[in-house]
Write an enzyme that holds these catalytic residues in place. Structure first.
Site, PDB file in Angstrom:
ATOM      1  N   GLU C 289     -24.117  37.187   4.293  1.00 42.09           N
ATOM      2  CA  GLU C 289     -23.218  38.047   3.524  1.00 42.09           C
ATOM      3  C   GLU C 289     -23.872  39.406   3.255  1.00 42.09           C
ATOM      4  OE1 GLU C 289     -20.195  35.636   0.979  1.00 42.09           O
ATOM      5  OE2 GLU C 289     -21.573  36.626  -0.408  1.00 42.09           O
ATOM      6  N   GLU C 292     -23.654  41.373   6.252  1.00 38.01           N
ATOM      7  CA  GLU C 292     -22.297  41.901   6.444  1.00 38.01           C
ATOM      8  C   GLU C 292     -22.059  43.107   5.528  1.00 38.01           C
ATOM      9  OE1 GLU C 292     -19.231  38.953   5.885  1.00 38.01           O
ATOM     10  OE2 GLU C 292     -17.613  40.410   6.161  1.00 38.01           O
ATOM     11  N   CYS C 309     -16.955  32.339  -1.024  1.00 36.67           N
ATOM     12  CA  CYS C 309     -17.445  30.961  -1.054  1.00 36.67           C
ATOM     13  C   CYS C 309     -16.578  30.042  -1.906  1.00 36.67           C
ATOM     14  CB  CYS C 309     -18.889  30.930  -1.530  1.00 36.67           C
ATOM     15  SG  CYS C 309     -19.163  31.955  -2.951  1.00 36.67           S
ATOM     16  N   SER C 329     -15.376  38.676   2.674  1.00 39.81           N
ATOM     17  CA  SER C 329     -16.436  38.447   3.645  1.00 39.81           C
ATOM     18  C   SER C 329     -15.986  37.350   4.605  1.00 39.81           C
ATOM     19  CB  SER C 329     -17.699  38.000   2.907  1.00 39.81           C
ATOM     20  OG  SER C 329     -18.511  37.246   3.772  1.00 39.81           O
ATOM     21  N   LYS C 368     -12.573  22.201  -2.850  1.00 40.95           N
ATOM     22  CA  LYS C 368     -13.425  21.957  -1.679  1.00 40.95           C
ATOM     23  C   LYS C 368     -12.846  20.851  -0.813  1.00 40.95           C
ATOM     24  CE  LYS C 368     -16.826  24.895  -2.443  1.00 40.95           C
ATOM     25  NZ  LYS C 368     -17.179  25.968  -1.501  1.00 40.95           N
ATOM     26  N   GLU C 371     -10.533  22.676   1.193  1.00 39.78           N
ATOM     27  CA  GLU C 371     -11.273  23.550   2.106  1.00 39.78           C
ATOM     28  C   GLU C 371     -11.725  22.754   3.327  1.00 39.78           C
ATOM     29  OE1 GLU C 371     -14.734  26.698   1.318  1.00 39.78           O
ATOM     30  OE2 GLU C 371     -15.525  24.716   1.790  1.00 39.78           O
ATOM     31  N   GLU C 376      -9.442  26.189  10.231  1.00 32.52           N
ATOM     32  CA  GLU C 376     -10.408  27.168  10.731  1.00 32.52           C
ATOM     33  C   GLU C 376     -11.835  26.630  10.709  1.00 32.52           C
ATOM     34  OE1 GLU C 376      -8.254  27.614   8.295  1.00 32.52           O
ATOM     35  OE2 GLU C 376      -7.156  29.500   8.482  1.00 32.52           O
ATOM     36  N   CYS C 513     -18.554  27.647 -10.791  1.00 32.73           N
ATOM     37  CA  CYS C 513     -18.444  26.222 -10.434  1.00 32.73           C
ATOM     38  C   CYS C 513     -18.903  25.280 -11.548  1.00 32.73           C
ATOM     39  CB  CYS C 513     -19.236  25.935  -9.174  1.00 32.73           C
ATOM     40  SG  CYS C 513     -18.672  26.917  -7.782  1.00 32.73           S
TER      41      CYS C 513
HETATM   42  S1  SF4 Z   1     -15.553  24.889  -8.538  1.00 29.00           S
HETATM   43 FE1  SF4 Z   1     -14.068  26.464  -8.970  1.00 29.00          FE
HETATM   44  S2  SF4 Z   1     -15.226  28.326  -8.737  1.00 29.00           S
HETATM   45 FE2  SF4 Z   1     -16.372  26.740  -7.732  1.00 29.00          FE
HETATM   46  S3  SF4 Z   1     -15.730  26.796  -5.641  1.00 29.00           S
HETATM   47 FE3  SF4 Z   1     -14.485  25.290  -6.657  1.00 29.00          FE
HETATM   48  S4  SF4 Z   1     -12.685  26.402  -7.259  1.00 29.00           S
HETATM   49 FE4  SF4 Z   1     -14.216  27.909  -6.806  1.00 29.00          FE
END
Ligand code: SF4
Ligand SMILES: Cc1cc2nc3c(=O)[nH]c(=O)nc-3n(C[C@H](O)[C@H](O)[C@H](O)COP(=O)(O)O)c2cc1C
Ligand code: SF4
Ligand code: SF4
Ligand code: SF4
Ligand code: SF4
Ligand code: SF4
Ligand code: SF4
Ligand code: SF4
Ligand code: FES
Ligand code: FES
Ligand code: FES
Lengths: 174, 606, 584
Positions: C289, C292, C309, C329, C368, C371, C376, C513
C-alpha cells in the site's frame, strides 16, 4: 423466478416520466418529507406500488429502500398489490358495524371470491374494509370506486355486483 | 387584496348590502347527502332557475352538512324558513313549481317528529335541533363553504383583524385561557394553556398544526366542519400562529377526506388571494401561511407525535412524551397541535368574548361539543350541544329515541378509546368530569346508541379488532398485548373460552393500559374493561359456554305461517301450516333468515 | 446549543438523588443503587448511537404523584419527581411486557446461537419468568442465511430497534426497517429481500447490539470441524490482530488481556496443520500500500488513496459511491493476502498440492465471511480463504473441544507466514493502518529512518480525524474515519471536490476491528473497546520491529517469490479490483 427490484423495465416509461417530473418539482432538501406525496403520485399513476417502483422512488429521492418500504407498508392507503378495476370499500366504522356491515362484507367477499385487499381472479374487484367514511347517516355504507351506496343489505349485493360485472363485460364488447 | 381591518369591514358591509335575492335555496352538499344525489339536485335546481330566468331572484347555495344526515338530502329555503328532508331528484319539480314559483309549501317533504304529528316546517319545529347550540358548526349548512364572501359576511376574519389590531399575544392567550376552551380532539387539554406553553418555547421557528386526521370510526364532525366551514379553521390557525409566534401552519388531513381536502384548498387560495393569508396579513406585518399534508390511512397518526412523524415522511409511530410537541415538534421545532373542532370554536369565542363562552356549559367544561350520533337511534347525524346536556336529552329529545320499539341498552362514547354508559346512567350530564366519574371519556365525539339486542362482548371485540389492527406495533404491550386480548375475546365468542380467560383478559387489559407507550395502547382496553364491568354476565355466559347460539320460536306468538321454514338454509325448522313451528337448535347456524322472515316477531334471537 | 447545567433532585424508592438536568430516571436510579431492568435501551453515545425508542416497556416504573408508569430509559428526571420502582403496578407492567414478548418468541434456547449470551434470556431469568400465561399466534418468517455472513431469524426479533439505530444512524446504510404495523410488524429488509440482495455491508454492527439471536453471525464452525476431521486436507488457520485482545473475554479474562500465545496453542490443539498470523499479511499490505501511495503521489495518479482492508467499507463504497471506485487502494486485505500466499508460496514451500490446502481465518468481523466469498479474491478458481469464523465462534469451538483456555501454554505462530511487527498489530484499531502505512511510506519516500514511530496524532476515538505528516518536502495530508456514517461524510467531500487528503483510512466498525461484529459482546459497555484498543498499542510498543518493511519474513517473501513491492507477481497475488453495485 426471484424478483429483481432494480429491474424497472416492466414499468410504463411514460408514467415513469411523469413521476420523475413530479419528483423534480419537490423540495429535495427535505427528501423524507417528499416521500409520502411522491408515493401518492406514484399510486395515482400506476394504481399500486410494485417493489421495483418503490426502489425507483427510493433512488430518485436518495432514501434507503427499506425506509420507503417501511412507510408504504405502514399506511393502509398504499397498496403493494395490483387493484381490481373496481375497489369496493365497505365501511366497518362503528355506526355501520352496529347496523350489520360485517354481514354485507361477508356477502361481498363471497360474491367476488376474494379476501380483503386481494384482487379477484378476473381482475374486476378489490374489496377493502375501511373505517368510517363519514356517511354514517346512511349506515351501512359502501363505496365502489367513487360511488357511495347507503343503507345496503347483504341481499342488495347480488344485484349491485352483477351490475358491475355486466358493465365491465359491456365495456369489453364495445 | 384586503390590506386593513377597515377594508375588511367595508367589504363585509358591501357584501351584506349587495345581497338582494328573493329566495335562497340552501342544499346540503355534505358527503352523506351527496351520496344521495344532492349534487344532482343542486344542478337541477340551477338549471330550472336559469330556464325560468330567475337567476337574480333565486340563489342556489351548496352548503355544508346540516347535521341531520339520516334525513338527507336536506334543503332549506330562506327567508321562508322551510326545511325539506329526504329530497329526491323527482321532488325537484314539485318544490320548484309549488314552493319557488307559487309560494306553496310542500308538506309531504317536511320532517315529522313522530309519525302521528304534523310536519315541522322549519328547524325550529324539529326536535332534532331544539336542544342544540351551534358554535363550532355555526356556519355549517348556512354558508357556501366554497365562497369566502359568505364567510366574511357572517363575521368571518373579524376576530383575526381584531387580534392583529390589538397586537397583544399575551392578552389573546389570556382570553383563550379565560374562555375555558378545552381541546376537542379527545384529550381535553386547556387550549389557552397549550398556546402559552408553545409561546414560551424559545425557537426561531414554530409551527401551528391542525389535526384533521379524525380517526374514531363513527365520528365525522371534523370532516363536516372542513367541508362546511373551512375558513373558520384557517382563521383560527392564523390567530394561533400570531399567539405563539409561528408563521407556518400545517393541516394534516385524512386521506379519505377528498371533498374536505378540495374545499380546504379552495378556501386557502381564496384567503391568500384576499391577503388574509400569506405575507403581511391585513397590513399588520404578520406573515402566516398554511400547507396541507395528506395522511395515508393510519388511525394512530391522530396521536400528535405520530402525526408529526408522519408529516416528516416517516412511519406514523408515536414517540414518548415528554418532550411534548410544544417543546419539540415538527422538524424538531416547537409546535402547537389542535383539533379541527377546537379551532372552529375560536373565532366565535374571540368575537363574543371569553365570558360568553364560559357561561355556556358546566363549571369545568365550557362551551359545546359536537357528537356524531349513530347506531340504533332514530335521528342519525351530527349534533352540537352545550356541555352538561344529558345522554337522555340527546337520545330521546334530539335523537328521537330507539327505532323498532326496542329498549336502549347502552351508549358507547369515546370510540375505540372510550367506554359505555349503561341504561341507568343516562341522566349523566356530558362533561369531562362527569364522564370520567362513570368510567367513560369524552373522546372526539363518536356516540353510538345500542339497543337491547346488542351483544356487548361482540362490541368490545369490534373495538379491539380495530385497535390491534391500527396499533403501530412499536411497543410491546400494545403490539402483542392487544393481539392477545383480541385472541381471548375470539376464543370467548367462538365458545372456546374458559372462566380463566376472563381473569387473564382483565389483568392483561390493566397492564396494557398502564404500560403502553402512547394513548392508543393506553386506552385500547377501555371498551373491554368498561363492558366487563357493566355486562360481566355476558362475558360469563361466553366463558361458561352457555351463550345460546341458536334461534328459537316463541310458541305463544307463532301463527304457523311457514315463512321461516321456507327460508331456513339448513332446513332445521319443522312445523305444519297453522301449527307452532320448532327449530332444531343443534342444527341452526344462526343466519337470522327466519328472524327477518317472520311476520309476527315470533322468532327469538339467541 | 449549550445545555444549562442545572441540577434537579428527585426521589427514587424514597432515596434522594441529585442529578444534572436531562438525566434519565434509569441513570438517576443507578446513582441510588436501584436496579431497573432494561431491554431495548442502548446507550452508545460515545459511538454516536443511542437507542431510546422506549418500546420494550420492560423498564417502566411508577411516577408516584401522577400514578402512571413511565419508561425509565427515556423519562427525564424533573425537580421533585417521586419514582417508585417496586409498586405492584410497576412490577406487573414490566412482567407483562416481558411475558408478552416471550409469548411471541420461540423459546429454543438450548440450541440457540445466543444461548447464555442473550439479553432476553438473562432478563427472563432475572425476572423469574416461569410461566407464560398468554398464548396465541406467533410470528413466522423465513430464516435468512443468504448473505453467507449474517444469520437473520426474524422470529426471534423483539422489535427493540437497536439494529436500525446502528444501521441508520451510525452506519447510514439503512438496510433494515420495521415493515407493516401492529402485530405484523417485523424488522426486515426492503421488500423482505434476502440480506444478500440488499446493500448490507455485513459490518455486523447490528449483530453487536441485537439482544437476541434475531441477528447473529452465520456460524461456520461445523464446516471447520468437518475440514479438521478430513485427513486428506491440509487445513491452516490465520488469526487477525483484534482477536487476540478480545477472545480472553469469553474465558473470563478482562477486556484487553493479550492472549496471543494461548490462542495459538488452542488452535494447534484443535488440529490445524499450521497456524499463521494475519499480522503477517498486514505487514505485507502496508508494504504494497505504501508503494502504491508513493507511486500515486509521484505520478500524479488519483488521490486520496483509501485503505481497502475493511471489506464492509469496500462494499459500502461499491454501493454508495460507485463513481469513486478509482481511489481505494487495489491491495487485497491482509486476510486475503495470507490466504492467497498459503495456497501458493506456502504450498510450494512445504510441497503440498494447493488444491488440498484449506484456509480458515479467525476474524473479529462478520464482513470477512462475505469477503472470503468475493469472486475477485481467488487463485486459479480457488478462493484465497475458505472459511471465516469470528472470535466468538472460535471461543465456542475451544469450549466445545473441552480445552481449558486459561491453563494453556503459550505458543507461537508457524514460520513463513507467522512473523509480525508492531505496525501490523495496531491494524486492529482505528488509525492503526494509516499509522503503519506512514511509518513505511516515510522511509520509502525519504530514504531516511523514521525516529519517532509513535504517530500519536493518528490515534484516538473521534469519528473523523485529520492530520498531516511532514515527509521530506511533502506534507502528507491524512484523514481517518471509523463508522460508515463518518466515512460517508469524507466521501461526500471527495465527491464534491472539497477534499485535499492524500490518504485516508476507513474502518467500518467503531474503534476499528476491536469493535467488529464478530467480537465478544460488549453489552453496551463501550469501555471494553477502549481496553482492547489500548492493549493493541501496548503490544506495538513492546515489539522490537515496529515498521512493516522490517518484517524479515516479508522481506524473504519478496526475495524468494515476489520480487519487488508492486511487482507484477505481487499484483497478481495481492491486488484486486472493485465494481459498482446497485444500491437497494
Ligand atoms: S471488523 Fe469491522 S472494521 Fe474490521 S474489517 Fe471487519 S467490518 Fe471492517
Ligand atoms: C390514538 C390516538 C388518536 C387520536 N386521534 C385524534 C384525531 O383523530 N383527531 C384529533 O384531533 N386528535 C386526536 N388525538 C389527540 C391528539 O393526540 C391531540 O391530543 C389533539 O389533536 C390535540 O388537540 P386538542 O387539544 O385541540 O384536542 C388522538 C390521540 C390518540 C392517542
Ligand atoms: S401504544 Fe400502540 S400505537 Fe402507541 S406506540 Fe405503542 S404500539 Fe404504537
Ligand atoms: S337462524 Fe337461520 S339456520 Fe337458524 S333456524 Fe333461523 S333460518 Fe334456520
Ligand atoms: S315465520 Fe314466525 S309465525 Fe311463521 S311459522 Fe315461522 S315462527 Fe311461526
Ligand atoms: S434468542 Fe435468547 S431467548 Fe431466544 S431462543 Fe435464543 S437464547 Fe433463548
Ligand atoms: S434448564 Fe431445564 S429445560 Fe433447560 S436444559 Fe436444563 S433441564 Fe432442560
Ligand atoms: S451488517 Fe451493517 S450494514 Fe448490514 S444491516 Fe447490519 S448494520 Fe446494516
Ligand atoms: S433484529 Fe435484534 S436488534 Fe433488531 S429489532 Fe430485532 S431484536 Fe432488536
Ligand atoms: S361508520 Fe360507516 S360511514 Fe361512518
Ligand atoms: S351531509 Fe347533508 S345533512 Fe349531513
Ligand atoms: S428499556 Fe426502556 S422501554 Fe425498553
Amino acid at each position: 423466478m426471484k424478483e429483481t427490484v432494480t429491474d424497472i423495465k416492466d414499468l410504463d416509461k411514460e408514467l415513469l416520466g411523469k413521476l420523475d417530473e413530479h419528483i423534480a418539482t419537490l423540495d429535495l432538501t427535505r427528501k423524507e418529507e417528499s416521500l409520502i406525496p411522491t408515493l401518492y403520485k406514484a399510486q395515482e399513476l400506476f394504481g399500486y406500488l410494485p417493489h421495483n417502483l418503490q426502489w425507483h422512488i427510493a433512488r430518485q429521492l436518495d432514501l434507503p429502500s427499506a425506509h420507503v418500504n417501511g412507510v408504504v407498508t405502514f399506511y393502509s392507503f398504499f397498496s403493494e398489490e395490483p387493484m381490481g378495476k373496481y375497489t369496493i370499500s365497505v365501511c366497518m366504522g362503528t355506526a355501520c358495524f352496529v347496523k350489520g356491515a360485517d354481514k354485507v362484507l361477508d356477502k361481498i367477499l363471497k360474491l367476488t371470491g376474494t379476501q380483503p385487499n386481494e384482487m379477484s381472479e378476473d381482475g374486476l374487484f378489490t374489496v377493502k374494509d375501511v373505517r368510517c367514511i363519514g356517511a354514517c347517516g346512511l349506515a351501512p355504507v359502501l363505496t365502489i370506486n367513487e360511488k357511495v351506496y347507503g343503507n345496503v343489505t347483504p341481499d342488495d349485493m347480488d344485484e349491485i355486483i352483477e351490475s358491475y360485472r355486466k358493465g365491465a363485460a359491456d365495456d369489453k364488447d364495445s | 387584496m384586503i390590506k386593513t381591518a377597515e377594508a375588511l369591514n367595508k367589504w363585509k358591509q358591501t357584501l351584506i348590502n349587495e345581497r338582494a335575492y328573493r329566495l335562497e335555496l340552501k342544499i346540503c352538499a355534505g358527503t352523506s347527502c351527496i351520496s344521495s344525489d344532492a349534487d344532482l339536485i343542486v344542478e337541477m335546481f340551477e338549471k330550472k332557475v336559469a330556464e325560468h330566468g330567475l337567476n337574480c331572484e333565486i340563489e342556489v347555495v351548496k352548503t355544508g352538512c346540516f347535521g341531520f344526515c339520516g334525513q338527507g338530502p336536506i334543503l332549506k329555503i330562506e327567508p321562508d324558513n322551510v326545511t325539506y328532508v329526504r329530497v329526491k331528484l323527482a321532488d325537484v319539480e314539485t318544490i320548484f313549481n309549488e314552493h319557488l314559483l307559487n309560494g306553496r309549501k310542500v308538506y309531504d317533504l317536511m320532517y315529522k317528529n313522530r309519525d302521528d304529528e304534523d310536519p315541522a316546517e322549519s328547524e325550529a319545529g324539529m326536535a332534532f335541533y331544539q336542544k342544540q347550540l351551534r358554535i363550532a358548526l355555526r356556519n355549517c349548512g348556512e354558508i357556501n363553504p366554497e365562497k369566502i364572501e359568505d364567510y366574511v359576511r357572517n363575521d368571518g376574519y373579524k376576530a383575526l383583524a381584531d387580534v392583529l389590531e390589538q397586537n397583544d399575544p399575551e392578552a389573546l392567550i389570556k382570553t383563550m385561557r379565560d374562555s375555558g376552551l378545552r381541546g376537542r380532539g379527545g384529550g381535553g387539554f386547556p387550549t389557552g394553556l397549550k398556546w402559552q406553553f408553545t409561546r414560551a418555547s424559545k425557537s426561531d421557528e414554530k409551527y401551528v398544526i391542525c389535526n384533521a386526521d379524525e380517526g374514531d370510526p363513527g365520528a365525522f364532525m371534523d370532516r363536516s366542519i372542513l367541508e362546511g366551514d373551512p375558513h373558520s379553521v384557517i382563521e383560527a390557525m392564523i390567530i394561533n400562529g400570531f399567539a405563539i409566534g409561528a408563521s407556518n401552519g400545517l393541516i394534516y388531513i385524512r386521506a379519505e377526506y377528498g371533498l374536505a381536502t378540495r374545499r380546504l384548498f379552495t378556501a386557502l387560495q381564496q384567503a391568500r388571494d384576499k391577503g388574509l393569508l400569506g405575507e403581511n396579513i391585513l397590513g399588520s406585518g404578520f406573515d402566516f401561511d398554511i400547507e396541507v399534508k395528506l395522511g395515508a390511512g393510519a388511525f394512530v397518526c391522530g396521536e400528535e407525535t405520530a402525526l408529526i412523524h408522519s408529516m416528516e415522511g416517516h412511519r406514523g409511530e408515536p414517540t414518548t412524551k415528554p418532550p411534548f410537541p410544544s417543546e419539540v415538534g415538527f422538524r424538531g421545532k416547537p409546535s402547537n397541535v389542535n383539533n379541527v373542532e377546537t379551532y372552529a370554536n375560536i373565532p366565535e369565542i374571540l368575537n363574543k368574548g371569553a365570558e360568553w363562552f364560559k357561561s355556556i356549559g358546566t363549571r369545568h367544561s365550557n362551551g359545546t361539543k359536537v357528537f356524531a350520533l349513530a347506531g340504533n337511534i332514530r335521528n342519525i347525524g351530527l349534533v352540537e350541544v352545550p356541555m352538561g346536556t344529558t345522554f337522555e336529552e340527546i337520545i330521546y329529545d334530539i335523537g328521537g329515541g330507539i327505532p323498532g320499539g326496542k329498549d336502549i341498552k347502552a351508549v358507547q362514547i369515546g370510540g375505540p378509546s372510550g367506554g359505555v354508559i349503561t341504561k341507568d346512567k343516562l341522566d349523566t350530564p356530558i362533561d369531562y368530569d362527569s364522564l370520567q366519574e362513570v368510567g367513560a371519556m369524552m373522546g372526539s365525539g363518536g356516540m353510538i346508541i345500542m339497543d337491547e339486542d346488542t351483544d356487548m362482548v361482540e362490541i368490545s371485540k369490534f373495538y379491539l379488532d380495530f385497535t390491534q389492527d391500527e396499533s403501530c406495533g412499536k411497543c410491546t404491550p400494545c403490539r402483542i398485548g392487544t393481539k392477545r386480548m383480541f385472541e381471548i375475546l375470539e376464543r370467548l365468542t367462538d365458545m372456546e373460552g374458559t372462566p380463566y380467560d376472563l381473569e387473564l383478559l382483565e389483568t392483561l387489559s390493566k397492564n396494557v393500559q398502564s404500560a403502553s407507550l402512547c394513548g392508543l395502547g393506553q386506552s385500547a382496553p377501555n371498551p373491554v374493561l368498561s363492558t366487563m364491568k357493566f355486562y360481566r354476565n355476558e362475558y360469563e355466559d361466553y366463558a361458561h359456554r352457555r351463550k345460546k347460539t341458536a334461534y328459537s320460536i316463541d310458541p305463544e306468538k307463532c301463527i304457523g305461517c311457514t315463512k321461516c321454514k321456507r327460508v331456513c338454509p339448513v332446513d332445521c325448522i319443522d312445523g305444519k301450516v297453522r301449527e307452532v313451528h320448532v327449530i332444531t337448535e343443534s342444527k341452526c347456524i344462526a343466519c337470522g333468515a327466519c328472524y327477518d322472515a317472520c311476520p309476527v316477531d315470533a322468532i327469538v334471537r339467541p | 446549543m449549550k445545555l444549562i447545567d442545572k441540577m434537579v433532585t428527585c426521589k427514587i424508592n424514597n432515596i434522594e438523588v441529585t442529578v444534572e438536568q436531562g438525566t434519565t430516571v434509569l441513570e438517576a436510579a443507578k446513582k441510588a443503587n436501584v436496579d431497573i431492568p432494561t431491554l431495548c435501551h442502548l446507550d452508545l453515545h460515545e459511538l454516536g448511537a443511542v437507542n431510546q425508542s422506549a418500546n420494550c416497556r420492560v423498564c417502566v416504573v411508577e411516577n408516584e404523584d401522577r400514578g402512571n408508569l413511565v419508561p425509565s430509559c427515556a423519562e427525564k428526571v424533573t425537580e421533585g419527581m417521586k419514582i417508585q420502582t417496586d409498586t405492584k403496578k410497576a412490577v406487573m407492567g414490566r412482567r407483562t411486557s416481558l411475558e408478552l414478548l416471550l409469548s411471541n418468541h420461540p423459546k429454543d434456547c438450548l440450541t440457540c446461537v445466543k444461548n447464555l449470551d442473550c439479553e432476553l434470556q438473562t432478563l427472563a431469568n432475572e425476572m423469574n419468568m416461569q410461566e407464560i400465561h398468554y398464548t396465541g399466534e406467533m410470528m413466522s418468517h423465513p430464516i435468512d442465511d443468504s448473505s453467507g455472513a449474517i444469520l437473520k431469524n426474524p422470529n426471534k426479533c423483539i422489535m427493540c430497534r437497536r439494529c436500525t439505530t446502528m444501521c441508520d444512524e451510525m452506519q447510514t446504510v439503512g438496510v433494515l426497517s420495521p415493515l407493516k404495523r401492529g402485530f405484523d410488524v417485523v424488522v426486515a429488509t426492503a421488500f423482505h429481500l434476502d440480506l444478500g440482495e440488499t446493500s448490507c455491508t455485513y459490518c455486523g454492527q447490528c449483530v453487536t447490539v441485537c439482544p437476541t439471536a434475531a441477528l447473529a453471525e452465520l456460524p461456520q464452525t461445523a464446516s471447520v470441524w468437518r475440514r479438521l476431521n478430513n485427513e486428506n486436507r491440509h487445513t491452516v488457520v490465520q488469526v487477525a490482530p483484534a482477536v487476540r485482545v478480545a477472545i480472553g473475554e469469553m474465558f473470563g479474562y478482562e477486556p484487553g488481556e493479550i492472549s496471543t500465545g494461548k490462542l495459538v496453542s488452542a488452535l494447534r490443539r484443535l488440529g490445524f496443520d499450521a497456524v499463521f498470523d494475519t499480522n503477517f499479511g498486514a505487514d505485507l499490505t502496508i508494504v504494497e500500500e505504501a508503494k502504491e501511495l508513493v507511486d500515486r503521489i509521484e505520478n500524479d495518479k488519483p488521490l486520496p488513496m483509501l485503505t481497502s482492508c475493511c471489506p464492509a467499507w469496500v462494499q459500502f463504497i461499491e454501493q454508495q459511491f460507485p463513481e469513486l471506485l478509482d481511489i481505494p487502494s487495489s491491495c487485497k486485505s491482509p486476510q486475503s493476502m495470507v490466504g492467497a500466499l498459503s495456497k501458493t508460496y506456502y504450498a510450494d514451500n512445504v510441497g503440498i498440492d494447493p488444491k488440498n490446502v484449506r484456509m480458515v481465518s479467525v476474524m473479529p468481523c462478520v464482513a470477512k465471511k462475505a469477503e472470503a466469498a468475493r469472486e475477485e479474491l481467488n487463485q486459479d478458481g480457488q478462493s484465497d480463504v475458505d472459511y471465516v469464523i469470528t472470535t466468538r465462534e472460535l471461543a465456542r469451538m475451544i469450549k466445545e473441544a473441552a480445552i481449558d483456555f486459561r491453563t494453556l501454554p503459550e505458543d507461537s505462530f508457524d514460520d513463513i507466514l507467522g512473523e509480525s511487527t508492531g505496525a501490523s498489530t495496531i491494524f486492529g484499531a482505528t488509525g492503526g493502518v494509516i499509522e503503519a502505512a506512514t511509518r513505511t511510506a516515510y522511509e520509502m519516500m525519504t530514504g531516511k529512518e523514521l525516529k519517532n514511530v509513535d504517530l500519536k496524532q493518528m490515534r484516538g476515538m473521534e469519528g473523523i480525524r485529520e492530520t498531516s505528516v511532514q515527509v521530506g518536502e511533502k506534507t502528507l495530508k491524512i484523514g481517518i474515519a471509523h463508522e460508515l456514517g463518518n466515512a460517508r461524510k469524507l466521501l461526500e467531500d471527495i465527491r464534491d471536490g472539497k477534499s485535499d487528503f492524500d490518504a485516508i483510512e476507513i474502518m467500518a466498525c467503531p474503534g476499528g476491528c476491536i469493535g467488529g461484529g464478530g467480537q465478544p459482546y460488549h453489552h453496551g459497555d463501550t469501555s471494553v473497546l477502549d481496553k482492547r484498543r489500548k492493549a493493541l498499542y501496548a503490544m506495538d510498543t513492546k515489539m522490537t520491529r515496529r515498521k512493516s518493511h522490517e518484517n524479515e519474513m516479508v522481506q524473504r517473501l519478496y526475495e524468494d517469490y515476489l520480487g519487488k513491492p508492486g511487482s507484477q507477481k505481487a499484483h497478481q497475488l495481492l491486488h484486486t479490483t472493485y465494481s459498482a453495485k446497485a444500491r437497494i
